[in-house]
Design an enzyme around this catalytic site. Structure first.
Site, PDB file in Angstrom:
ATOM      1  N   CYS A  43       0.822  -1.234   0.000  1.00  0.00           N
ATOM      2  CA  CYS A  43       0.000   0.000   0.000  1.00  0.00           C
ATOM      3  C   CYS A  43       0.849   1.276   0.000  1.00  0.00           C
ATOM      4  O   CYS A  43       0.318   2.368  -0.175  1.00  0.00           O
ATOM      5  CB  CYS A  43      -0.961  -0.007   1.181  1.00  0.00           C
ATOM      6  SG  CYS A  43      -2.098  -1.394   1.123  1.00  0.00           S
ATOM      7  N   HIS A  68      -3.158   7.201   3.191  1.00  0.00           N
ATOM      8  CA  HIS A  68      -3.567   5.926   2.600  1.00  0.00           C
ATOM      9  C   HIS A  68      -4.949   5.556   3.139  1.00  0.00           C
ATOM     10  O   HIS A  68      -5.185   5.589   4.353  1.00  0.00           O
ATOM     11  CB  HIS A  68      -2.531   4.861   2.949  1.00  0.00           C
ATOM     12  CG  HIS A  68      -2.993   3.475   2.633  1.00  0.00           C
ATOM     13  ND1 HIS A  68      -3.546   3.144   1.405  1.00  0.00           N
ATOM     14  CD2 HIS A  68      -3.008   2.337   3.374  1.00  0.00           C
ATOM     15  CE1 HIS A  68      -3.874   1.874   1.417  1.00  0.00           C
ATOM     16  NE2 HIS A  68      -3.565   1.360   2.594  1.00  0.00           N
ATOM     17  N   ASN A 114     -10.167   0.058   0.604  1.00  0.00           N
ATOM     18  CA  ASN A 114      -8.710   0.169   0.530  1.00  0.00           C
ATOM     19  C   ASN A 114      -8.266  -0.408  -0.816  1.00  0.00           C
ATOM     20  O   ASN A 114      -8.395  -1.612  -1.052  1.00  0.00           O
ATOM     21  CB  ASN A 114      -8.103  -0.619   1.701  1.00  0.00           C
ATOM     22  CG  ASN A 114      -6.581  -0.597   1.692  1.00  0.00           C
ATOM     23  OD1 ASN A 114      -5.957  -0.226   0.704  1.00  0.00           O
ATOM     24  ND2 ASN A 114      -5.983  -1.017   2.795  1.00  0.00           N
TER      25      ASN A 114
HETATM   26  N1  COA Z   1     -17.814  -8.266  10.093  1.00  0.00           N
HETATM   27  C1  COA Z   1     -18.059  -8.662  11.346  1.00  0.00           C
HETATM   28  N2  COA Z   1     -17.095  -8.989  12.199  1.00  0.00           N
HETATM   29  C2  COA Z   1     -15.830  -8.908  11.771  1.00  0.00           C
HETATM   30  C3  COA Z   1     -15.494  -8.491  10.470  1.00  0.00           C
HETATM   31  C4  COA Z   1     -16.562  -8.171   9.619  1.00  0.00           C
HETATM   32  N3  COA Z   1     -16.358  -7.754   8.345  1.00  0.00           N
HETATM   33  N4  COA Z   1     -14.155  -8.494  10.343  1.00  0.00           N
HETATM   34  C5  COA Z   1     -13.652  -8.915  11.505  1.00  0.00           C
HETATM   35  N5  COA Z   1     -14.668  -9.176  12.373  1.00  0.00           N
HETATM   36  C6  COA Z   1     -14.605  -9.683  13.726  1.00  0.00           C
HETATM   37  C7  COA Z   1     -13.363 -10.472  13.994  1.00  0.00           C
HETATM   38  O1  COA Z   1     -13.489 -11.780  13.453  1.00  0.00           O
HETATM   39  C8  COA Z   1     -13.338 -10.475  15.496  1.00  0.00           C
HETATM   40  O2  COA Z   1     -14.195 -11.463  15.936  1.00  0.00           O
HETATM   41  P1  COA Z   1     -13.766 -12.393  17.176  1.00  0.00           P
HETATM   42  O3  COA Z   1     -13.555 -11.443  18.322  1.00  0.00           O
HETATM   43  O4  COA Z   1     -14.939 -13.307  17.319  1.00  0.00           O
HETATM   44  O5  COA Z   1     -12.505 -13.072  16.746  1.00  0.00           O
HETATM   45  C9  COA Z   1     -13.950  -9.124  15.844  1.00  0.00           C
HETATM   46  O6  COA Z   1     -14.568  -8.643  14.658  1.00  0.00           O
HETATM   47  C10 COA Z   1     -12.960  -8.112  16.325  1.00  0.00           C
HETATM   48  O7  COA Z   1     -11.856  -8.159  15.443  1.00  0.00           O
HETATM   49  P2  COA Z   1     -10.745  -7.123  15.578  1.00  0.00           P
HETATM   50  O8  COA Z   1      -9.618  -7.497  14.672  1.00  0.00           O
HETATM   51  O9  COA Z   1     -10.461  -6.869  17.020  1.00  0.00           O
HETATM   52  O10 COA Z   1     -11.531  -5.852  15.013  1.00  0.00           O
HETATM   53  P3  COA Z   1     -10.966  -4.466  14.709  1.00  0.00           P
HETATM   54  O11 COA Z   1     -11.788  -3.450  15.378  1.00  0.00           O
HETATM   55  O12 COA Z   1      -9.486  -4.425  14.909  1.00  0.00           O
HETATM   56  O13 COA Z   1     -11.254  -4.336  13.167  1.00  0.00           O
HETATM   57  C11 COA Z   1     -10.075  -4.475  11.106  1.00  0.00           C
HETATM   58  C12 COA Z   1     -10.707  -5.248  12.243  1.00  0.00           C
HETATM   59  C13 COA Z   1      -9.475  -5.473  10.123  1.00  0.00           C
HETATM   60  C14 COA Z   1     -11.164  -3.653  10.435  1.00  0.00           C
HETATM   61  C15 COA Z   1      -9.004  -3.547  11.706  1.00  0.00           C
HETATM   62  O14 COA Z   1      -8.137  -4.273  12.517  1.00  0.00           O
HETATM   63  C16 COA Z   1      -8.224  -2.847  10.670  1.00  0.00           C
HETATM   64  O15 COA Z   1      -8.745  -2.055   9.908  1.00  0.00           O
HETATM   65  N6  COA Z   1      -6.898  -3.078  10.624  1.00  0.00           N
HETATM   66  C17 COA Z   1      -6.036  -2.454   9.664  1.00  0.00           C
HETATM   67  C18 COA Z   1      -6.307  -3.042   8.325  1.00  0.00           C
HETATM   68  C19 COA Z   1      -5.614  -2.307   7.248  1.00  0.00           C
HETATM   69  O16 COA Z   1      -5.722  -1.112   7.173  1.00  0.00           O
HETATM   70  N7  COA Z   1      -4.913  -3.032   6.420  1.00  0.00           N
HETATM   71  C20 COA Z   1      -4.229  -2.512   5.316  1.00  0.00           C
HETATM   72  C21 COA Z   1      -3.036  -1.764   5.749  1.00  0.00           C
HETATM   73  S1  COA Z   1      -2.140  -1.310   4.399  1.00  0.00           S
END
Ligand code: COA
Length: 342
Positions: free
Chosen positions: A112, A263, A293
């Site tokens: 990214c 980003h 993204n």
């Molecule tokens: N719908 C519902 N639940 C979801 C979900 C979705 N689309 N995606 C993840 N969850 C769940 C997870 O499975 C987890 O469930 P569990 O507790 O039963 O295991 C729960 O939500 C919490 O997950 P968590 O990872 O703590 O959530 P979060 O608030 O951190 O959000 C992301 C998850 C992926 C949205 C977040 O971590 C994020 O945006 N990270 C950065 C990603 C990114 O920018 N990547 C590219 C960088 S270049």
């Protein structure tokens, strides 16, 4: 004259098909409410099965070339994580399809952060007189590497391409790139990863009898995997740090920044970065609600969206920042130039 790379053209392209959060609800254990509140994303564009990254790149590249006017470019840099093939690079075929003849053409891989690395590469080509004008394209078809059952990545990523043309000019001109800050930390390479299909874990073992290649006990995994929480923390910290460095080297106080284009990973990440700098949230351009993204395409797509929607005026101080797999990150300051519209 203090030779520099100057932005003189911009263009972007999104594949027409849209997948909304409601569409994802029908397929996965997720809700529109969860995706919007945790990421800020409402929909994303997804390329057709027979559309390759180069097809997106050609569309965006053609628009950027048109906005830059008629002078030919003499190099093409494609930033992508989803090349058409692992060999050869995607850029030569993009250059050929754009009718650019035998120009220099190659890919850069910084996930990214790829577009920022591409801009820095273009600046280097121009500084060394290797090129007078360079087309830099950020293009990714992430839908092709997502696990169809993984709600955490399917909800986030979309496909698209954005492109910029840089010409040789003067460092004092509006549009001159920089200061540019780039960094990496390979100790976090497992946080964002497609494990199988490379030389570490090839699809097939060598055919020589001496081969010691052993398939992973985990079995092959062709899909993009991400440790969301760790990526979130690193992304905030690194984008804040590199944004401060780039603004500081430009001699800007953070309150001088007219538009902050980060980003487009997650709205919560973008707001956390803006709040820590601090840049007021209204000065933070948000495009991901409509596109998700789009990886290497994210910055040029967001910039083009900001330009088209009238958020950028000539002379504005613009700060770009990105974070991605590698881990890689960086930032770039520039004063917005007068640009041709497509
Ligand atoms: N719908 C519902 N639940 C979801 C979900 C979705 N689309 N995606 C993840 N969850 C769940 C997870 O499975 C987890 O469930 P569990 O507790 O039963 O295991 C729960 O939500 C919490 O997950 P968590 O990872 O703590 O959530 P979060 O608030 O951190 O959000 C992301 C998850 C992926 C949205 C977040 O971590 C994020 O945006 N990270 C950065 C990603 C990114 O920018 N990547 C590219 C960088 S270049």
């Amino acid at each position: 004259m203090n030779r520099a790379a100057v932005l003189c053209g911009l263009g972007s392209w999104l594949p027409p098909a849209v997948v909304t959060n409601q569409d994802l609800e029908a397929e996965l254990d997720t809700t529109d409410e969860w995706v919007r509140s945790r990421t800020g994303i409402s929909r994303r564009h997804v390329a057709a099965r027979d559309t390759a990254t180069s097809d997106l790149a050609v569309e965006a590249g053609a628009r950027a070339l048109k906005s830059a006017g008629s002078d030919p470019v003499d190099a093409v840099v494609v930033a992508t994580t989803t090349p058409d093939h692992s060999c050869p690079a995607t850029a030569p075929s993009v250059a050929a399809r754009l009718g650019l003849g035998t120009v220099a053409a190659f890919d850069v891989a910084a996930v990214c952060t790829g577009f920022l690395y591409g801009l820095a590469t273009a600046a280097g080509l121009i500084a060394t007189h290797t090129a007078e004008r360079v087309l830099v394209i950020g293009a990714d078809k992430f839908s092709g590497i997502l696990d169809p059952h993984d709600r955490s990545t399917r909800a986030i990523f979309g496909d698209g391409a954005g492109a910029a043309v840089l010409r040789a000019g003067d460092a004092a001109e509006a549009g001159a790139l920089g200061p540019l800050v780039l960094a990496s930390d390979g100790t976090g390479s497992d946080l964002i990863c497609v494990r199988s299909g490379g030389s570490r874990e090839p699809w097939h073992t060598s055919t020589t009898p001496e081969s010691k290649a052993v398939p992973s006990p985990l079995g092959p995994d062709p899909y993009f995997r991400m440790n969301g929480k760790a990526v979130f923390r690193n992304a905030v910290e690194r984008m804040v740090e590199s944004s401060r460095t780039a603004a500081g080297r430009a001699g800007w106080a953070v309150e001088d920044i007219d538009l902050f284009v980060a980003h487009q990973a997650n709205l919560r990440i973008m707001h956390a970065v803006a709040d820590r700098l601090p840049v007021p949230r209204p000065r933070c351009h948000v495009h991901l609600d409509r596109v998700g993204n789009t990886a290497a395409a994210s910055l040029p797509l967001a910039l083009d969206d900001a330009a088209v929607s009238g958020r950028l005026a000539a002379g504005d101080r613009v700060l770009l920042t990105a974070f991605g797999g590698g881990l890689t990150w960086g930032a770039c300051a520039l004063r917005w130039p007068e640009l041709g519209t497509v």
